[in-house]
Enzyme design. Structure first.
Site, PDB file in Angstrom:
ATOM      1  N   HIS A   1      -3.869   1.962  28.708  1.00  0.00           N
ATOM      2  CA  HIS A   1      -4.313   2.292  27.349  1.00  0.00           C
ATOM      3  C   HIS A   1      -5.844   2.308  27.324  1.00  0.00           C
ATOM      4  O   HIS A   1      -6.496   1.481  27.965  1.00  0.00           O
ATOM      5  CB  HIS A   1      -3.761   1.268  26.352  1.00  0.00           C
ATOM      6  CG  HIS A   1      -3.904   1.727  24.935  1.00  0.00           C
ATOM      7  ND1 HIS A   1      -5.107   1.701  24.276  1.00  0.00           N
ATOM      8  CD2 HIS A   1      -3.006   2.270  24.064  1.00  0.00           C
ATOM      9  CE1 HIS A   1      -4.945   2.195  23.048  1.00  0.00           C
ATOM     10  NE2 HIS A   1      -3.670   2.547  22.906  1.00  0.00           N
TER      11      HIS A   1
ATOM     12  N   GLU B   1      -7.897   1.302  25.214  1.00  0.00           N
ATOM     13  CA  GLU B   1      -8.528   0.049  24.776  1.00  0.00           C
ATOM     14  C   GLU B   1      -8.659  -0.924  25.946  1.00  0.00           C
ATOM     15  O   GLU B   1      -9.641  -1.658  26.052  1.00  0.00           O
ATOM     16  CB  GLU B   1      -7.716  -0.562  23.619  1.00  0.00           C
ATOM     17  CG  GLU B   1      -7.918   0.244  22.336  1.00  0.00           C
ATOM     18  CD  GLU B   1      -6.741   0.220  21.378  1.00  0.00           C
ATOM     19  OE1 GLU B   1      -5.856  -0.633  21.520  1.00  0.00           O
ATOM     20  OE2 GLU B   1      -6.721   1.087  20.475  1.00  0.00           O
TER      21      GLU B   1
ATOM     22  N   GLU C   1      -3.365  10.442  25.368  1.00  0.00           N
ATOM     23  CA  GLU C   1      -3.981   9.892  24.163  1.00  0.00           C
ATOM     24  C   GLU C   1      -5.484  10.165  24.176  1.00  0.00           C
ATOM     25  O   GLU C   1      -6.266   9.386  24.749  1.00  0.00           O
ATOM     26  CB  GLU C   1      -3.776   8.374  24.131  1.00  0.00           C
ATOM     27  CG  GLU C   1      -2.337   7.950  24.106  1.00  0.00           C
ATOM     28  CD  GLU C   1      -2.200   6.592  23.435  1.00  0.00           C
ATOM     29  OE1 GLU C   1      -1.606   6.541  22.368  1.00  0.00           O
ATOM     30  OE2 GLU C   1      -2.730   5.614  23.967  1.00  0.00           O
TER      31      GLU C   1
HETATM   32  C1  PEP Z   1      -2.546   3.982  20.295  1.00  0.00           C
HETATM   33  O1  PEP Z   1      -3.322   3.053  20.265  1.00  0.00           O
HETATM   34  O2  PEP Z   1      -1.816   4.136  21.268  1.00  0.00           O
HETATM   35  C2  PEP Z   1      -2.533   4.891  19.154  1.00  0.00           C
HETATM   36  C3  PEP Z   1      -2.046   6.067  19.328  1.00  0.00           C
HETATM   37  O3  PEP Z   1      -3.066   4.406  17.986  1.00  0.00           O
HETATM   38  P1  PEP Z   1      -3.156   5.207  16.598  1.00  0.00           P
HETATM   39  O4  PEP Z   1      -1.811   5.841  16.357  1.00  0.00           O
HETATM   40  O5  PEP Z   1      -3.492   4.178  15.594  1.00  0.00           O
HETATM   41  O6  PEP Z   1      -4.222   6.247  16.772  1.00  0.00           O
END
Ligand code: PEP
Length: 250
Positions: free
Chosen positions: A95, A97, A167
């Site tokens: 991820h 983060e 993402e």
């Molecule tokens: C995530 O952190 O995987 C994510 C997609 O968050 P959000 O939907 O809040 O953008």
């Protein structure tokens, strides 16, 4: 036929009781259209939520992270084996983060994926570019590098246990969703990479999820794209009704 998967990634937002309450509200209302719903609670709720979902064949549980190390003196770390012992099915690895705040490199992520697979867990592997990479046109190369350095060395058998989540970092938690064209284009690119590396069967069977401010407003259009097989949902999964509305977009 590949699976449609929706993952609720709750990050470090909810207490155990709040997580349990969402699961209680979502479970009886999951539509039959979706092939899999995955809850990713905090570690402390993993076992309990796994138990709650036990009787639902299409509901699974994921840890949000795992250690790259098998076991030992690493205070505060949680191993893949420990996660597997809580009857979890998946681990989210890579991820943005974790890459940003915990400096997780592609090489370290490859070790984490290996640990998870060794312990018979499936992996939701995240990739995504920053806004400057997209604006500079380097986003395709960047995604290719992330996948090549972290997962493309695994065997076909291991790849069968990996789901990819695209993402874009600029869309995570920002309220700014990628357009259907941008998302579909990157998903098709990733599927082409899978085809080049592993052939048609893996390319066609690997689920590729979209993540980044996905809500019930845009979910239907995103999931209607040929190469988008579901979503990794952050903010909109923190409320049972919002998450159910996304589930019902299928
Ligand atoms: C995530 O952190 O995987 C994510 C997609 O968050 P959000 O939907 O809040 O953008």
């Amino acid at each position: 036929m590949r699976k449609n998967i929706l993952v609720a990634n709750w990050k470090m937002n909810l207490t155990r009781n709040q997580e349990i309450s969402i699961v209680e509200n979502v479970l009886p209302n999951i539509s039959s259209q979706i092939t899999e719903v995955v809850f990713a609670p905090n570690y402390l709720s993993l076992y309990k939520i796994g138990k709650m979902c036990n009787n639902y064949e299409n509901v699974k549980v994921a840890a949000q992270n795992c250690s790259k190390t098998e076991k030992g003196a690493f205070t505060g770390e949680v191993s893949a084996e420990m996660i597997a012992s809580c009857s979890a099915d998946y681990v989210i690895i890579g991820h943005s983060e974790r890459r940003t705040y915990f400096n997780e490199s592609n090489t370290e992520l490859a070790e984490k994926v290996n640990r998870a697979l060794e312990n018979n867990l499936s992996v939701i592997f995240c990739c995504g570019e920053s806004i400057s990479q997209r604006e500079g046109g380097g986003h395709f190369d960047w995604i290719k590098q992330q996948l090549s350095e972290s997962i493309f060395h695994f065997s076909v058998e291991k790849m069968e246990k990996i789901v990819i989540a695209y993402e874009p970092i600029w869309a995570i938690g920002t309220g700014k969703t990628a357009s259907t064209v941008q998302a579909q284009e990157m998903h098709a690119f990733i599927r082409d990479l899978l085809n080049e590396k592993y052939g048609d069967s893996i390319a066609e069977s690997t689920s590729i999820l979209y993540g980044g401010s996905c809500s019930s407003t845009d979910a239907k259009d995103l999931f209607a794209q040929q190469d988008i097989d579901g979503g990794l949902i952050g903010g909109a999964s923190l409320n049972a009704n919002d998450f159910l509305a996304i589930i019902n977009s299928f």
